[in-house]
Design a protein around this motif. Structure first.
Motif, mmCIF file in Angstrom:
data_model
loop_
_atom_site.group_PDB
_atom_site.id
_atom_site.type_symbol
_atom_site.label_atom_id
_atom_site.label_comp_id
_atom_site.label_asym_id
_atom_site.label_seq_id
_atom_site.Cartn_x
_atom_site.Cartn_y
_atom_site.Cartn_z
ATOM 1 N N LEU A 143 -8.000 2.395 -7.199
ATOM 2 C CA LEU A 143 -7.635 3.349 -6.153
ATOM 3 C C LEU A 143 -7.410 4.750 -6.729
ATOM 4 O O LEU A 143 -7.849 5.742 -6.169
ATOM 5 C CB LEU A 143 -6.346 2.849 -5.485
ATOM 6 C CG LEU A 143 -6.194 3.051 -3.992
ATOM 7 C CD1 LEU A 143 -7.328 2.379 -3.241
ATOM 8 C CD2 LEU A 143 -4.862 2.477 -3.523
ATOM 9 N N SER A 144 -6.735 4.797 -7.877
ATOM 10 C CA SER A 144 -6.407 6.109 -8.447
ATOM 11 C C SER A 144 -7.550 6.664 -9.287
ATOM 12 O O SER A 144 -7.540 7.837 -9.639
ATOM 13 C CB SER A 144 -5.137 6.023 -9.294
ATOM 14 O OG SER A 144 -5.325 5.080 -10.308
ATOM 15 N N PHE A 149 -6.227 -2.991 -8.716
ATOM 16 C CA PHE A 149 -6.343 -2.297 -7.430
ATOM 17 C C PHE A 149 -5.816 -0.862 -7.573
ATOM 18 O O PHE A 149 -6.431 0.104 -7.130
ATOM 19 C CB PHE A 149 -5.543 -3.083 -6.388
ATOM 20 C CG PHE A 149 -5.562 -2.482 -5.005
ATOM 21 C CD1 PHE A 149 -6.752 -2.350 -4.310
ATOM 22 C CD2 PHE A 149 -4.391 -2.070 -4.396
ATOM 23 C CE1 PHE A 149 -6.770 -1.800 -3.034
ATOM 24 C CE2 PHE A 149 -4.394 -1.523 -3.126
ATOM 25 C CZ PHE A 149 -5.589 -1.383 -2.443
ATOM 26 N N VAL A 160 -0.121 6.418 -6.799
ATOM 27 C CA VAL A 160 -1.586 6.578 -6.808
ATOM 28 C C VAL A 160 -1.943 8.054 -6.672
ATOM 29 O O VAL A 160 -2.776 8.576 -7.423
ATOM 30 C CB VAL A 160 -2.239 5.740 -5.680
ATOM 31 C CG1 VAL A 160 -3.644 6.228 -5.373
ATOM 32 C CG2 VAL A 160 -2.298 4.273 -6.081
ATOM 33 N N LEU A 173 1.198 4.095 -2.796
ATOM 34 C CA LEU A 173 0.561 5.355 -2.412
ATOM 35 C C LEU A 173 1.037 6.550 -3.254
ATOM 36 O O LEU A 173 0.214 7.320 -3.761
ATOM 37 C CB LEU A 173 0.816 5.613 -0.925
ATOM 38 C CG LEU A 173 -0.048 6.702 -0.298
ATOM 39 C CD1 LEU A 173 -1.512 6.324 -0.367
ATOM 40 C CD2 LEU A 173 0.364 6.940 1.144
ATOM 41 N N TYR A 229 -11.605 8.378 -6.842
ATOM 42 C CA TYR A 229 -11.872 9.746 -6.382
ATOM 43 C C TYR A 229 -12.115 10.701 -7.567
ATOM 44 O O TYR A 229 -13.118 11.417 -7.578
ATOM 45 C CB TYR A 229 -10.740 10.240 -5.474
ATOM 46 C CG TYR A 229 -10.927 11.678 -5.045
ATOM 47 C CD1 TYR A 229 -12.004 12.028 -4.226
ATOM 48 C CD2 TYR A 229 -10.064 12.675 -5.472
ATOM 49 C CE1 TYR A 229 -12.206 13.346 -3.858
ATOM 50 C CE2 TYR A 229 -10.258 13.992 -5.103
ATOM 51 C CZ TYR A 229 -11.331 14.331 -4.296
ATOM 52 O OH TYR A 229 -11.520 15.636 -3.953
ATOM 53 N N PHE A 258 0.836 -1.205 0.000
ATOM 54 C CA PHE A 258 0.000 0.000 0.000
ATOM 55 C C PHE A 258 0.873 1.257 0.000
ATOM 56 O O PHE A 258 0.649 2.177 -0.783
ATOM 57 C CB PHE A 258 -0.934 -0.014 1.212
ATOM 58 C CG PHE A 258 -1.907 1.122 1.221
ATOM 59 C CD1 PHE A 258 -3.034 1.085 0.418
ATOM 60 C CD2 PHE A 258 -1.691 2.237 2.017
ATOM 61 C CE1 PHE A 258 -3.929 2.137 0.411
ATOM 62 C CE2 PHE A 258 -2.582 3.297 2.017
ATOM 63 C CZ PHE A 258 -3.706 3.242 1.214
#
Lengths: 222, 419
Positions: free
Chosen positions: B396-397, B392, B297, B294, B400, B290
């Motif tokens: 994740l990116s 993933f 991402v 991060l 949002y 993660f």
């Protein structure tokens, strides 16, 4: 078909309040071709956006097909737009990354149960209606303004909507092209019985429609 | 609809070449590092052609002299294994072996090789592909025959082209006859080596340690359980055996020997831990993954937000023609996943190429011990894991920016207003 009762639209910022529409009462009947005229900033496009369920009135009621559109969630509004309405914009709003036929297919993408082949068939039929069946594989930037607007009309009619809302569809075109687009819309109204509401600045174009509704400073003047 | 999204995703990628290049560089570099790390871990714990039964193969490589609940681990002696482990009834097969090495010299250039000392059962628990000859058998182990099985790399080193079976190589100055040539095992595999000889033919036996020589030594045991579930029975039988052993010194309360699968060994956080801790392992691995993801991402989120602003009119059009916010969010996430998958694919290819560079580098650092290129094996498990990581990463990116995009007011979007 479309009924607006006491519709008002107010734009508010922290310091200023602008009344874009004031107590608008309009009834558009099924199969009518109505034009909305008025100077820039008089609220024509705001009215069209409200009729097209793209914007909400600050107060008042909208009914489409005798259904009161009130408190609808995003999904339900989207479904309503997809089933009942078709849009034609002044600046065409075609997606440049998609071919002509892919652009026309867009409304059917959001309609359940339409297969890929059926989508393609209907898109080609719509393009044929606007006389663009030889340009299906082209991209929007390879077409003239008039051709682009014809693609936009094909996209608006592909899902057989009952109502077409056209926001200055001839505004970006020369008179010959404008005439051509207007004829296509008149033909649609006549042969398919499609209800058309058109915002225009052009008196000549407006005179070709069945009824003209005039606006001034957010108010209906006739 | 998905076909349409995919088509559009590639069109957008090609339209924004600079954006796409930057994004792909970030993603592919991240995925390359993850792939190499995952490939190394996979070699340590995963099944391979040479060790297809890793899920039910237990390796006993340490014995603990316990003082209450704490123990000191040490390698195991041959007598200990022969007395307590090879006589177990529950395993399907048991092999004893130890790792070692030797140095050869050709044309005055020394080179180190891995050497494994094993019994005949080693070859039936593992599944080495014999390119020539055959493994050593029970009789050869019993007679301490000076025979050797070598890897294809070692064959190339000694003999080049042509057959090696029947030829002689020297280990510690003693001639050994080559009886088999095998396809190499993955680099970090427990069964892997350059050469294998019968443990009884050890030309340079290591003297037993001064402290508790009956327990401590240098050997390991490989126990093949009859099934994955039966592994617990094997462990229980070992525990029962261990409980009967009287510790060699009164300061110790008991003797413990854990036979664990490769994954369980890997899950021991500290070497001195007798038991694996999967929760801690997976938490640590996930946290590392993660944190590693991060930064790319966050930068991809920023790039995506600026990209969405450029596509405002398209969002407006789609909303006008019936796309709901959730449909649009889904479209954008799919597009983003396609982008990250493309980057991931490049990353996996880069990992494969970079692994050769890594081996070259390692070989340059330690010229004595040369790793061959064929020993970095990228399994389908690793590729699948990396695809999972890309999805993933993409999700994740994308989630949002997609959320912000979907919340755009259609009228503002049509006017091309930014978020």
């Amino acid at each position: 078909m479309i009924k607006l009762t006491d519709v008002e639209k107010v734009y508010r910022t922290s310091t200023i309040e602008t009344m874009a529409l004031s107590k608008v009462n309009i009834v558009i009947n099924k199969g009518e071709f109505v034009s909305i005229m008025g100077p820039s900033g008089c609220g024509k496009s705001t009215l069209l956006n409200i009729m097209g369920l793209l914007d909400e009135p600050s107060s008042g009621k909208i009914e489409i097909d005798n259904t009161l559109i009130s408190g609808y969630a995003d999904k339900r509004l989207a479904h309503m737009r997809n089933q009942k309405l078709g849009f034609i914009f002044q600046s065409y709003h075609l997606i440049n990354d998609l071919s002509v036929v892919d652009n026309v297919e867009i409304p059917l993408l959001y309609r359940k149960g339409v297969s890929g082949s059926e989508r393609r068939k209907k898109a080609l039929e719509a393009l044929e209606k606007v006389g663009l069946n030889s340009r299906t594989k082209h991209y929007p930037n390879q077409l003239s303004g008039g051709q682009r607007q014809r693609v936009a009309i094909a996209r608006a009619i592909v899902g057989n909507p009952e109502i077409i809302l056209a926001d200055e569809p001839t505004g970006n075109l020369d008179s010959v092209m404008g005439e051509e687009i207007m004829n296509i819309m008149l033909q649609l109204n006549k042969t398919e019985g499609t209800t058309i509401v058109m915002v225009t600045h052009d008196e000549n174009m407006a005179n070709k429609t069945e009824r003209v509704i005039r606006f001034f400073d957010g108010r209906q003047v006739n | 609809m998905l076909k349409n999204y995919i088509k559009l995703a590639f069109k957008v990628m090609l339209r924004k070449k600079y954006f796409t290049f930057l994004t792909l560089v970030g993603i592919s570099f991240t995925i390359m590092i993850i792939t190499i790390t995952a490939a190394f871990i996979d070699q340590i714990v995963g099944a391979s052609d040479t060790e297809p039964n890793r899920g039910r193969t237990l390796v006993l490589k340490e014995v603990f002299l316990m003082k209450d609940d704490r123990g000191r681990p040490d390698e195991v002696s041959l007598p200990f294994l022969q007395r307590y482990i090879t006589t177990l009834r529950t395993p399907e097969r048991i092999s004893i072996y130890r790792d070692g090495g030797y140095v050869s010299a050709r044309n005055g250039v020394p080179r180190a090789h891995r050497l494994k000392y094993s019994d005949e059962n080693f070859w039936s628990i593992t599944n080495f592909k014999f390119l020539e000859g055959r493994p050593f058998d029970a009789r050869q182990v019993k007679n301490a025959s000076r025979v050797v099985v070598i890897s294809e790399e070692l064959k190339d080193y000694y003999f080049g082209e042509g057959n090696a079976a029947g030829k002689i190589i020297e280990l510690f100055g003693i001639p050994f006859r080559v009886i088999g040539v095998v396809k190499s095992a993955p680099l970090l595999s427990d069964a892997g080596s350059d050469a294998w000889i019968p443990y009884t033919a050890d030309p340079a036996p290591v003297p037993p340690p001064a402290e508790w020589p009956t327990i401590h030594g240098q050997y390991k045991a490989m126990l093949l359980a009859r099934s994955g579930e039966d592994a617990e029975k094997v462990k229980a039988e070992i525990d029962a055996r261990m409980r009967k052993i009287v510790p060699p010194n009164p300061q110790f309360t008991s003797v413990k020997a854990n036979a664990l699968t490769a994954l369980q060994h890997f899950a021991k956080v500290r070497n001195s831990d007798p038991d694996p801790d999967f929760a801690q392992l997976f938490t640590a691995l996930f946290a590392c993954l993660f944190l590693f993801l991060l930064i790319p991402v966050i930068s991809l989120i920023n790039l995506n937000i600026s990209r969405i602003s450029e596509r405002a009119a398209e969002i407006g059009v789609r909303k006008s023609f019936g796309a709901s916010s959730s449909t649009l969010a889904g479209q954008f996430i799919v597009e983003n996943i396609i982008l990250t998958l493309t980057g991931g694919l490049i990353g996996v290819i880069l990992a494969y190429l970079f692994s050769d560079a890594l081996i070259l580098m390692l070989n340059a650092f330690d010229p004595l011990f040369q790793i061959s290129f064929g020993q970095f094996i990228l399994s389908w498990r690793v590729v699948a894991f990396c695809i999972g990581c890309c999805c993933f990463f993409g999700f994740l990116s994308g989630v949002y920016p997609a959320y912000r995009m979907s919340k755009m007011h259609p009228v503002n979007a049509l006017k091309g207003n930014n978020l």
